[in-house]
Write an enzyme that holds these catalytic residues in place. Structure first.
Site, PDB file in Angstrom:
ATOM      1  N   CYS A  46      -0.638   4.315   2.474  1.00 26.90           N
ATOM      2  CA  CYS A  46      -0.718   4.180   3.935  1.00 26.90           C
ATOM      3  C   CYS A  46      -0.440   2.728   4.312  1.00 26.90           C
ATOM      4  O   CYS A  46       0.685   2.273   4.203  1.00 26.90           O
ATOM      5  CB  CYS A  46      -2.059   4.671   4.453  1.00 26.90           C
ATOM      6  SG  CYS A  46      -3.484   3.997   3.568  1.00 26.90           S
ATOM      7  N   SER A  47      -1.473   1.999   4.725  1.00 29.08           N
ATOM      8  CA  SER A  47      -1.262   0.592   5.096  1.00 29.08           C
ATOM      9  C   SER A  47      -2.543  -0.218   4.916  1.00 29.08           C
ATOM     10  O   SER A  47      -2.905  -1.021   5.772  1.00 29.08           O
ATOM     11  CB  SER A  47      -0.774   0.488   6.547  1.00 29.08           C
ATOM     12  OG  SER A  47      -1.696   1.108   7.429  1.00 29.08           O
ATOM     13  N   CYS A  48      -3.238   0.005   3.802  1.00 32.06           N
ATOM     14  CA  CYS A  48      -4.464  -0.748   3.529  1.00 32.06           C
ATOM     15  C   CYS A  48      -4.130  -2.242   3.488  1.00 32.06           C
ATOM     16  O   CYS A  48      -3.168  -2.656   2.841  1.00 32.06           O
ATOM     17  CB  CYS A  48      -5.069  -0.292   2.207  1.00 32.06           C
ATOM     18  SG  CYS A  48      -5.658   1.418   2.251  1.00 32.06           S
ATOM     19  N   CYS A 102       0.881  -1.168   0.000  1.00 34.02           N
ATOM     20  CA  CYS A 102       0.000   0.000   0.000  1.00 34.02           C
ATOM     21  C   CYS A 102       0.912   1.209   0.000  1.00 34.02           C
ATOM     22  O   CYS A 102       1.539   1.513   1.012  1.00 34.02           O
ATOM     23  CB  CYS A 102      -0.916   0.009   1.223  1.00 34.02           C
ATOM     24  SG  CYS A 102      -1.957   1.495   1.296  1.00 34.02           S
TER      25      CYS A 102
END
Length: 205
Positions: free
Chosen positions: A113-115, A110
């Site tokens: 961000c940190s999906c 991602c």
């Protein structure tokens, strides 16, 4: 009238630089304000770390290895298949499953961000959220994979998938050799979290 944007105007400037300490400081502040219940928070974390973790995703992969029809349906349209298994919900919407083969190795990142597919894999590992991984996985995926201990042959292409809030991905790793006689439960134990992100391989029996 000019506004002074000095650091002391912002509450976050009072938090420590270390991410773990920042999280603890935020938790303390929110608890003191009565906005969160620490016991409820601990239960949520325990659920995703130990009860969900990568176990749900491993179950999906093992079933795909064992059932060709299930695998075909999963690769064609994952959402209804996963929903039927009970693996759906927030952070798990709009799932796409991509298969590793002899010619293609898939990696998930991602970049914004940190999906991450929480209902399948639980809490994302720290390295997945790091700036270094998010940038390098796109620029130099083979080097990143090598650092995880995954060495691919030159003819095998690397395909990087950028997970977003709209679409999240799960890698279907290659089934290890020597597992033809193993049942679904035994296969589930071979599926690692990293193999479902693409930064690892399924364990050998």
């Amino acid at each position: 009238m000019p506004h002074d944007h000095s650091d002391h105007d912002h509450p976050h400037s009072l938090l420590p630089p270390d991410p773990a300490l920042r999280v603890k400081a935020l938790e303390t502040i929110l608890t003191q304000k009565g906005l969160i219940d620490p016991a409820a928070l601990d239960e949520i974390i325990d659920t995703y770390e130990n009860k969900i973790g990568p176990k749900n995703g491993a179950h999906v992969v093992a079933r795909a290895w064992s059932d060709p029809d299930f695998k075909a349906a999963l690769l064609e349209n994952a959402d209804p298949v996963l929903a039927e298994m009970g693996y759906y919900g927030r952070q798990g919407e709009h799932m796409v499953v991509v298969e590793n083969t002899e010619s293609v190795h898939n990696v998930i990142v991602c970049t914004l961000c940190s999906c991450y597919p929480w209902p399948l894999l639980g809490i994302p590992p720290g390295w997945y959220k790091s700036d270094a991984y998010r940038a390098r996985a796109v620029r130099e995926p083979r080097k990143v994979l090598a650092e995880f201990g995954v060495t691919l042959h030159k003819e095998q292409a690397v395909r990087v998938w950028d997970s977003t809030a709209e679409v999240r991905y799960l890698v279907l790793p290659k089934r290890p050799e020597g597992t033809d006689d193993m049942d679904e439960a035994a296969l589930t134990a071979l599926v690692t979290r990293d193999s479902m992100i693409g930064c690892g391989l399924a364990a050998r029996p």
